[in-house]
Scaffold this motif. Sequence first.
Motif, short mmCIF file in Angstrom:
data_model
loop_
_atom_site.label_atom_id
_atom_site.label_comp_id
_atom_site.label_asym_id
_atom_site.label_seq_id
_atom_site.Cartn_x
_atom_site.Cartn_y
_atom_site.Cartn_z
N ASP A 35 44.72 24.24 -18.14
CA ASP A 35 45.52 23.18 -18.74
C ASP A 35 44.59 22.08 -19.26
OD1 ASP A 35 48.77 22.29 -18.34
OD2 ASP A 35 47.33 20.72 -18.90
N GLY A 98 60.57 18.28 -17.46
CA GLY A 98 59.19 18.07 -17.88
C GLY A 98 58.65 19.11 -18.84
N GLN A 99 59.50 20.05 -19.30
CA GLN A 99 58.98 21.04 -20.24
C GLN A 99 58.70 20.38 -21.59
OE1 GLN A 99 61.42 24.56 -20.93
NE2 GLN A 99 59.77 25.57 -22.09
N THR A 100 57.49 20.60 -22.10
CA THR A 100 57.10 20.01 -23.38
C THR A 100 56.66 21.07 -24.39
OG1 THR A 100 54.84 19.68 -22.59
CG2 THR A 100 56.36 17.84 -22.32
N HIS A 105 55.76 29.53 -19.88
CA HIS A 105 54.46 29.44 -19.21
C HIS A 105 54.63 29.10 -17.74
CE1 HIS A 105 55.45 25.48 -20.91
NE2 HIS A 105 54.85 24.96 -19.86
N HIS A 107 52.75 27.36 -14.62
CA HIS A 107 51.64 26.53 -14.14
C HIS A 107 51.20 27.09 -12.79
CE1 HIS A 107 52.46 22.85 -16.72
NE2 HIS A 107 53.65 23.41 -16.77
#
Length: 119
Positions: A35, A98-100, A105, A107
């Motif tokens: 990240d 919080g998904q941007t 994906h 984490h």
Amino acid sequence: MAGEPQSDCLFCKIVAREVPATIVRETETTLAFRDINPQAPTHVLVIPKVHYPDAASLAAAEPGITADVLHEAGEVAADDKVDGSGYRVVFNTGSGAGQTVWHAHAHVLGGRGLEWPPG
Ligand code: 5GP
Ligand code: ZN
């Protein structure tokens, strides 16, 4: 078409090597890279190479690839030696969580104490 690369998707561009990333693992179906804004000593994103906007839509369409993503998350943790101390696999789903980036994906977070419940 579902699963096809999206020209406006950052993670599709990383899969296509159009955007650089620190890639740590690759399989036929998945890519794992660090990240850019790490929240823990180990913070790796594991993505399917195919484009689906979130984990649930990936799982509905491609259960085998979803399993590949989870398997690779475990391999990343082992590679970074955080499997012994413990690590977390997170799929932020929806902007309220919080998904941007709208390419599924996982984490993989580890290497420090992780509070429960998460914030
Ligand atoms: P989300 O917020 O959607 O759950 O996670 C997206 C993640 O992608 C964030 O943790 C963010 O730091 C990371 N990210 C955003 N842009 C880039 C990039 O260009 N390269 C890499 N390696 N990570 C990125
Ligand atoms: Zn994509």
